[in-house]
Design a protein around this motif. Structure first.
Motif, PDB file in Angstrom:
ATOM      1  N   VAL A  79     -39.698  -5.825  38.111  1.00 22.56           N
ATOM      2  CA  VAL A  79     -40.218  -6.651  37.671  1.00 22.56           C
ATOM      3  C   VAL A  79     -38.937  -8.384  37.771  1.00 22.56           C
ATOM      4  O   VAL A  79     -38.429  -7.736  37.128  1.00 22.56           O
ATOM      5  N   GLU A  80     -39.778  -9.729  37.796  1.00 23.24           N
ATOM      6  CA  GLU A  80     -38.455 -10.339  37.258  1.00 23.24           C
ATOM      7  C   GLU A  80     -39.299 -11.093  35.775  1.00 23.24           C
ATOM      8  O   GLU A  80     -40.233 -10.568  35.735  1.00 23.24           O
ATOM      9  N   THR A  81     -38.150 -10.902  35.159  1.00 20.41           N
ATOM     10  CA  THR A  81     -38.544 -11.384  33.258  1.00 20.41           C
ATOM     11  C   THR A  81     -37.940 -12.392  32.775  1.00 20.41           C
ATOM     12  O   THR A  81     -36.820 -13.029  33.787  1.00 20.41           O
ATOM     13  N   ILE A  82     -38.507 -13.363  31.968  1.00 23.20           N
ATOM     14  CA  ILE A  82     -37.942 -14.372  31.616  1.00 23.20           C
ATOM     15  C   ILE A  82     -37.261 -14.290  30.056  1.00 23.20           C
ATOM     16  O   ILE A  82     -38.165 -13.725  29.338  1.00 23.20           O
ATOM     17  N   ASN A  83     -36.110 -14.932  29.974  1.00 23.05           N
ATOM     18  CA  ASN A  83     -35.656 -14.510  28.699  1.00 23.05           C
ATOM     19  C   ASN A  83     -36.101 -15.825  28.147  1.00 23.05           C
ATOM     20  O   ASN A  83     -35.464 -17.158  28.864  1.00 23.05           O
ATOM     21  N   LEU A  84     -36.777 -16.262  27.098  1.00 23.17           N
ATOM     22  CA  LEU A  84     -38.036 -17.270  26.702  1.00 23.17           C
ATOM     23  C   LEU A  84     -36.836 -18.423  25.532  1.00 23.17           C
ATOM     24  O   LEU A  84     -37.153 -19.417  25.651  1.00 23.17           O
ATOM     25  N   ARG A  85     -35.829 -17.358  25.224  1.00 22.49           N
ATOM     26  CA  ARG A  85     -34.529 -18.256  24.809  1.00 22.49           C
ATOM     27  C   ARG A  85     -33.458 -19.331  26.006  1.00 22.49           C
ATOM     28  O   ARG A  85     -33.259 -20.163  26.090  1.00 22.49           O
ATOM     29  N   THR A  86     -33.719 -18.836  26.895  1.00 24.81           N
ATOM     30  CA  THR A  86     -32.446 -19.570  27.673  1.00 24.81           C
ATOM     31  C   THR A  86     -33.400 -20.433  28.554  1.00 24.81           C
ATOM     32  O   THR A  86     -32.648 -20.957  29.738  1.00 24.81           O
ATOM     33  N   GLY A  87     -34.016 -19.454  29.940  1.00 24.00           N
ATOM     34  CA  GLY A  87     -34.971 -19.845  30.679  1.00 24.00           C
ATOM     35  C   GLY A  87     -34.630 -18.621  31.900  1.00 24.00           C
ATOM     36  O   GLY A  87     -35.177 -19.357  32.888  1.00 24.00           O
ATOM     37  N   ILE A 134     -34.167 -16.108  34.017  1.00 20.65           N
ATOM     38  CA  ILE A 134     -35.741 -15.084  34.972  1.00 20.65           C
ATOM     39  C   ILE A 134     -34.311 -14.057  35.961  1.00 20.65           C
ATOM     40  O   ILE A 134     -33.376 -14.752  36.768  1.00 20.65           O
ATOM     41  N   ARG A 135     -34.357 -12.677  35.870  1.00 21.01           N
ATOM     42  CA  ARG A 135     -33.845 -12.039  35.913  1.00 21.01           C
ATOM     43  C   ARG A 135     -34.290 -11.060  36.843  1.00 21.01           C
ATOM     44  O   ARG A 135     -35.779 -10.465  36.371  1.00 21.01           O
ATOM     45  N   ALA A 136     -34.225  -9.801  37.102  1.00 25.07           N
ATOM     46  CA  ALA A 136     -35.101  -8.540  37.737  1.00 25.07           C
ATOM     47  C   ALA A 136     -34.850  -7.505  36.785  1.00 25.07           C
ATOM     48  O   ALA A 136     -33.068  -7.784  36.433  1.00 25.07           O
ATOM     49  N   ALA A 137     -36.304  -6.882  36.539  1.00 22.47           N
ATOM     50  CA  ALA A 137     -35.544  -5.483  36.323  1.00 22.47           C
ATOM     51  C   ALA A 137     -36.498  -4.785  36.095  1.00 22.47           C
ATOM     52  O   ALA A 137     -37.677  -5.185  36.645  1.00 22.47           O
ATOM     53  N   THR A 138     -36.637  -3.390  35.136  1.00 18.96           N
ATOM     54  CA  THR A 138     -37.496  -2.345  35.638  1.00 18.96           C
ATOM     55  C   THR A 138     -38.091  -2.628  34.209  1.00 18.96           C
ATOM     56  O   THR A 138     -37.565  -2.364  33.190  1.00 18.96           O
ATOM     57  N   GLN A 139     -39.554  -2.712  34.054  1.00 22.14           N
ATOM     58  CA  GLN A 139     -40.004  -2.127  33.361  1.00 22.14           C
ATOM     59  C   GLN A 139     -39.995  -1.450  32.780  1.00 22.14           C
ATOM     60  O   GLN A 139     -40.870  -0.428  33.358  1.00 22.14           O
ATOM     61  N   LEU A 140     -39.939  -1.121  31.123  1.00 22.38           N
ATOM     62  CA  LEU A 140     -39.913  -0.092  30.345  1.00 22.38           C
ATOM     63  C   LEU A 140     -41.133   0.241  29.111  1.00 22.38           C
ATOM     64  O   LEU A 140     -40.735  -0.671  28.866  1.00 22.38           O
ATOM     65  N   VAL A 141     -42.316   0.562  28.953  1.00 24.53           N
ATOM     66  CA  VAL A 141     -42.824   0.571  28.609  1.00 24.53           C
ATOM     67  C   VAL A 141     -42.242   1.863  27.393  1.00 24.53           C
ATOM     68  O   VAL A 141     -42.826   3.238  27.265  1.00 24.53           O
ATOM     69  N   GLY A 142     -41.872   1.823  26.064  1.00 24.25           N
ATOM     70  CA  GLY A 142     -41.665   3.089  24.839  1.00 24.25           C
ATOM     71  C   GLY A 142     -42.098   3.143  23.843  1.00 24.25           C
ATOM     72  O   GLY A 142     -42.141   2.025  22.881  1.00 24.25           O
ATOM     73  N   THR A 143     -41.998   3.963  23.281  1.00 25.46           N
ATOM     74  CA  THR A 143     -42.036   4.453  21.781  1.00 25.46           C
ATOM     75  C   THR A 143     -40.746   4.685  20.677  1.00 25.46           C
ATOM     76  O   THR A 143     -40.706   5.978  21.405  1.00 25.46           O
ATOM     77  N   GLN A 144     -40.797   4.568  19.549  1.00 28.99           N
ATOM     78  CA  GLN A 144     -39.565   4.828  19.064  1.00 28.99           C
ATOM     79  C   GLN A 144     -40.064   4.831  17.954  1.00 28.99           C
ATOM     80  O   GLN A 144     -40.543   4.883  16.986  1.00 28.99           O
ATOM     81  N   LYS A 145     -39.625   6.798  17.370  1.00 27.85           N
ATOM     82  CA  LYS A 145     -39.916   7.287  15.770  1.00 27.85           C
ATOM     83  C   LYS A 145     -39.151   7.348  15.356  1.00 27.85           C
ATOM     84  O   LYS A 145     -38.097   8.246  15.535  1.00 27.85           O
ATOM     85  N   ILE A 146     -38.599   6.345  14.040  1.00 23.36           N
ATOM     86  CA  ILE A 146     -37.955   7.111  13.276  1.00 23.36           C
ATOM     87  C   ILE A 146     -38.125   8.251  11.423  1.00 23.36           C
ATOM     88  O   ILE A 146     -39.220   7.345  11.202  1.00 23.36           O
ATOM     89  N   TYR A 147     -37.591   9.215  11.399  1.00 22.25           N
ATOM     90  CA  TYR A 147     -37.931   9.876  10.206  1.00 22.25           C
ATOM     91  C   TYR A 147     -37.033   9.381   9.806  1.00 22.25           C
ATOM     92  O   TYR A 147     -35.091   9.703   9.936  1.00 22.25           O
ATOM     93  N   ASP A 148     -37.260   9.416   8.282  1.00 16.33           N
ATOM     94  CA  ASP A 148     -36.258   9.457   7.081  1.00 16.33           C
ATOM     95  C   ASP A 148     -35.589  10.973   6.862  1.00 16.33           C
ATOM     96  O   ASP A 148     -36.077  10.980   6.867  1.00 16.33           O
ATOM     97  N   THR A 149     -34.003  10.522   7.103  1.00 10.14           N
ATOM     98  CA  THR A 149     -33.123  11.823   7.014  1.00 10.14           C
ATOM     99  C   THR A 149     -32.951  12.669   6.053  1.00 10.14           C
ATOM    100  O   THR A 149     -31.459  12.661   5.018  1.00 10.14           O
ATOM    101  N   THR A 150     -32.971  10.315   4.562  1.00  7.82           N
ATOM    102  CA  THR A 150     -32.271  11.413   3.206  1.00  7.82           C
ATOM    103  C   THR A 150     -32.730  11.732   2.707  1.00  7.82           C
ATOM    104  O   THR A 150     -33.936  12.129   2.737  1.00  7.82           O
ATOM    105  N   ASP A 151     -32.423  12.613   1.826  1.00  8.48           N
ATOM    106  CA  ASP A 151     -32.142  13.479   0.400  1.00  8.48           C
ATOM    107  C   ASP A 151     -33.322  12.885  -0.196  1.00  8.48           C
ATOM    108  O   ASP A 151     -33.870  11.817  -0.696  1.00  8.48           O
ATOM    109  N   PHE A 152     -34.128  13.747  -0.989  1.00  2.00           N
ATOM    110  CA  PHE A 152     -35.468  13.092  -1.684  1.00  2.00           C
ATOM    111  C   PHE A 152     -35.641  13.988  -2.278  1.00  2.00           C
ATOM    112  O   PHE A 152     -35.996  15.755  -2.116  1.00  2.00           O
TER     113      PHE A 152
END
Length: 148
Positions: free
Chosen positions: A28-36, A38-56
């Motif tokens: 798909v074509e994507t637009i860099n909103l800062r520079t304008g 346009i380039r072709a890229a693969t569209q990814l949809v993802g989620t990231q879950k971060i678990y706090d590993t600090t001691d408590f």
């Protein structure tokens, strides 16, 4: 980590995870909103879950303090300050005497037995006690099922 703990049934460690799924197979074509640009890229949809590993040390039931005598509160304070990872404490009577300011070992013993009666602690082995994670727990942010 919690093997043998009578309060915990299952422990599972979770870490940072990222799961991405490609949406469609065509670029798909994507637009860099800062520079304008346009380039072709693969569209990814993802989620990231971060678990706090600090001691408590997490205190889950502060209302338990109301049901304790002052001697049990003093011993409980010692236990929380010496709590090991995995929910147990190596109990040293001489050290506890110094921490609480009590003069007799019997005063410390009475406080410890009151904590056992309230199911705050259970004997693990000589000089070691399991601490109920429903009340207080020290470790990393693990997920575990607790015996009710």
């Amino acid at each position: 980590m919690v093997e043998g703990n009578p309060y915990i049934v299952v422990a599972k460690k979770y870490r940072k995870r990222f799961k991405a799924d490609a949406v469609g197979v065509e670029p798909v074509e994507t637009i860099n909103l800062r520079t304008g640009e346009i380039r072709a890229a693969t569209q990814l949809v993802g989620t990231q879950k971060i678990y706090d590993t600090t001691d408590f040390v997490k205190f889950y039931e502060p209302g338990i303090l109301v049901r304790m005598s002052s001697g049990a509160v003093a011993v409980f304070s010692y236990i929380v300050s010496h709590l090991q990872f995995g929910g147990y404490v190596i109990f040293d009577y001489k050290e506890c005497l110094g921490y609480t300011g009590y003069k007799s070992r019997q005063a410390v013993y009475r406080g410890l037995m009151e904590l056992a009666k309230l199911d705050v602690v259970r004997l693990k082995s000589k000089g070691e006690w399991w601490v109920n994670p429903n009340i207080v727990y020290r470790g990393q942010r693990d997920e575990f099922e607790i015996v009710k």
